[in-house]
Design an enzyme around this catalytic site. Structure first.
Site, short mmCIF file in Angstrom:
data_model
loop_
_atom_site.label_atom_id
_atom_site.label_comp_id
_atom_site.label_asym_id
_atom_site.label_seq_id
_atom_site.Cartn_x
_atom_site.Cartn_y
_atom_site.Cartn_z
N ASP A 97 0.83 -1.21 0.00
CA ASP A 97 0.00 0.00 0.00
C ASP A 97 0.86 1.25 0.00
OD1 ASP A 97 -2.92 1.19 0.80
OD2 ASP A 97 -1.33 2.30 1.85
N TYR B 81 2.99 10.02 -0.52
CA TYR B 81 4.11 9.47 0.26
C TYR B 81 5.45 9.78 -0.42
CZ TYR B 81 0.40 6.65 2.48
OH TYR B 81 -0.75 6.23 3.12
N LYS C 154 -2.94 5.93 -4.20
CA LYS C 154 -4.06 6.84 -3.90
C LYS C 154 -3.82 8.18 -4.58
CE LYS C 154 -3.73 4.72 0.66
NZ LYS C 154 -2.32 4.63 1.04
N HIS D 160 -7.78 9.56 -1.72
CA HIS D 160 -7.08 9.54 -0.43
C HIS D 160 -7.90 10.19 0.71
CE1 HIS D 160 -2.68 9.25 1.13
NE2 HIS D 160 -3.53 9.03 2.11
N1 LIG Z 1 -5.24 6.33 3.82
C1 LIG Z 1 -4.65 7.07 4.71
O1 LIG Z 1 -4.99 8.24 4.92
C2 LIG Z 1 -3.50 6.50 5.48
C3 LIG Z 1 -2.99 7.20 6.60
C4 LIG Z 1 -1.95 6.63 7.32
C5 LIG Z 1 -1.45 5.39 6.94
N2 LIG Z 1 -1.94 4.74 5.83
C6 LIG Z 1 -1.40 3.42 5.39
O2 LIG Z 1 -1.45 2.51 6.49
C7 LIG Z 1 -0.14 1.99 6.72
C8 LIG Z 1 0.07 1.66 8.18
O3 LIG Z 1 -0.13 2.79 9.00
P1 LIG Z 1 1.06 3.62 9.70
O4 LIG Z 1 2.31 3.47 8.94
O5 LIG Z 1 0.53 4.99 9.92
O6 LIG Z 1 1.20 2.98 11.16
P2 LIG Z 1 1.19 1.52 11.83
O7 LIG Z 1 1.32 0.46 10.83
O8 LIG Z 1 0.05 1.50 12.78
O9 LIG Z 1 2.50 1.59 12.73
C9 LIG Z 1 3.78 1.71 12.17
C10 LIG Z 1 4.78 1.95 13.30
O10 LIG Z 1 4.82 0.82 14.15
C11 LIG Z 1 6.15 0.26 14.13
N3 LIG Z 1 5.98 -1.20 14.09
C12 LIG Z 1 5.49 -1.93 13.05
N4 LIG Z 1 5.43 -3.22 13.37
C13 LIG Z 1 5.89 -3.33 14.64
C14 LIG Z 1 6.06 -4.42 15.52
N5 LIG Z 1 5.75 -5.67 15.14
N6 LIG Z 1 6.56 -4.17 16.75
C15 LIG Z 1 6.87 -2.92 17.13
N7 LIG Z 1 6.71 -1.84 16.34
C16 LIG Z 1 6.22 -2.04 15.09
C17 LIG Z 1 6.82 0.82 12.91
O11 LIG Z 1 8.22 1.01 13.12
P3 LIG Z 1 9.38 0.36 12.19
O12 LIG Z 1 9.12 0.74 10.77
O13 LIG Z 1 10.61 0.97 12.76
O14 LIG Z 1 9.29 -1.12 12.40
C18 LIG Z 1 6.16 2.19 12.78
O15 LIG Z 1 6.78 3.12 13.65
C19 LIG Z 1 0.76 3.13 6.20
O16 LIG Z 1 2.10 2.75 6.04
C20 LIG Z 1 0.05 3.51 4.93
O17 LIG Z 1 0.34 2.58 3.91
C21 LIG Z 1 -2.96 5.29 5.10
#
Ligand SMILES: NC(=O)c1ccc[n+]([C@@H]2O[C@H](COP(=O)([O-])OP(=O)(O)OC[C@H]3O[C@@H](n4cnc5c(N)ncnc54)[C@H](OP(=O)(O)O)[C@@H]3O)[C@@H](O)[C@H]2O)c1
Length: 280
Positions: free
Chosen positions: A49, A54, A83, A116
């Site tokens: 994704d 980004y 997106k 988005h």
């Molecule tokens: N549509 C939208 O508006 C929107 C908004 C936000 C996000 N998104 C999508 O959703 C995806 C996920 O959301 P997100 O990146 O905001 O946050 P998330 O997946 O909830 O959390 C990511 C964070 O958690 C850490 N992490 C991941 N796995 C872990 C584990 N097993 N143990 C400990 N820490 C862990 C990562 O660090 P490390 O990388 O250092 O492991 C990073 O700091 C995004 O990457 C994006 O593709 C979409």
């Protein structure tokens, strides 16, 4: 029962979408990004994704090419999402933005293209563009992101095609009951962003206690809760060991009682912007 990393949900148009994918928000272009995408694919992830905003579609594309080659699988085995950003919402603008994303990714189609954010007065024209792309066979599925029930109702009042996916912030502190019920009733697949609340839930005492009981990590408990709730999830990590950890959620099940206890942590609390009050 979802029992394998490559298990899929079937969208309302028949397209199969993996239940779990890799998110790459806040990962800059560069080797770490390429390696993360490659590592996910070789580990067995079949969904990535990204988004135009980004600023990393080129590196994601490179990671995809290298990952596919290393895993020995064809492009069709992978489900790629991007997106359209707010500045490009508009019929012609969105058509052009799609081509730009494809070029950066180095792909000739996307599996899923999303609006988005629900920018007032703009998302309907963008949706017409997504419908055009879909009907022309240029994208396998189309959907939205950050749409509340009223946004979906407004969009669908004029839409020809019901969105196949709504990607929203979703985690135990934000269970999105209304959106989830609406989506379920209309056959719209809900997808969780920031499923780990960007790391803010990992030290939660109750989740830590559950993790000990199940012999899993807190991240794994949360991701399994997503799946058992019928929500596609896309945790982000750039670390190969966490990419593997986050995918190791297919060999256990959370009891109905514990599912309820996790959902009871809801506080309608967001880590990201509120779709009813954003100014970008
Ligand atoms: N549509 C939208 O508006 C929107 C908004 C936000 C996000 N998104 C999508 O959703 C995806 C996920 O959301 P997100 O990146 O905001 O946050 P998330 O997946 O909830 O959390 C990511 C964070 O958690 C850490 N992490 C991941 N796995 C872990 C584990 N097993 N143990 C400990 N820490 C862990 C990562 O660090 P490390 O990388 O250092 O492991 C990073 O700091 C995004 O990457 C994006 O593709 C979409």
């Amino acid at each position: 029962m979802i029992t394998h990393l490559q298990d899929t949900t079937t969208l309302h148009n028949g397209v199969k979408m993996p239940w779990l994918g890799l998110g790459v928000f806040q990962v800059e272009e560069g080797q770490e990004l390429v390696n993360a995408v490659k590592s996910a694919i070789t580990h067995g992830y079949r969904s990535i994704d990204t988004a135009a905003i980004y600023g990393n579609e080129s590196g994601v594309g490179q990671g995809i090419r290298e990952g596919l080659q290393q895993a020995g699988i064809p492009r069709e085995a992978l489900f790629v999402t991007s997106k359209v950003w707010n500045a490009d919402l508009g019929y012609e603008e969105t058509l052009a933005a799609y081509e730009t994303s494809l070029n950066k990714l180095g792909l000739d189609y996307l599996d899923l293209y999303l609006i988005h954010w629900p920018v007032a007065g703009k998302y309907k024209d963008a949706w017409r563009a997504l419908e055009t792309l879909y009907k022309a066979g240029k994208v396998k599925a189309i959907g939205v992101s950050n749409f509340q029930v009223h946004h979906l109702e407004d969009l669908m009042a004029d839409a020809e095609i019901v969105p196949m996916v709504n990607q929203v912030e979703y985690h135990p502190r934000l269970t999105q009951r209304e959106v989830q019920t609406f989506c379920r009733e209309r056959g719209i697949q809900m997808e969780a962003w920031s499923p780990l609340m960007q790391g803010q839930l990992l030290d939660h005492p109750f989740l830590q206690e559950l993790a000990r009981q199940y012999g899993k990590s807190v991240a794994q408990i949360i991701l399994r809760w997503d799946l058992q709730n019928g929500v596609v999830t896309i945790p982000k990590s750039t670390k190969p060991h966490r990419i593997a950890e986050n995918a190791d959620v297919f060999d256990f099940a959370i009891t109905a009682e514990d599912m309820e206890r996790i959902s009871a942590l809801n506080e309608n609390l967001r880590v990201g912007p509120d779709p009813d009050h954003f100014d970008f």
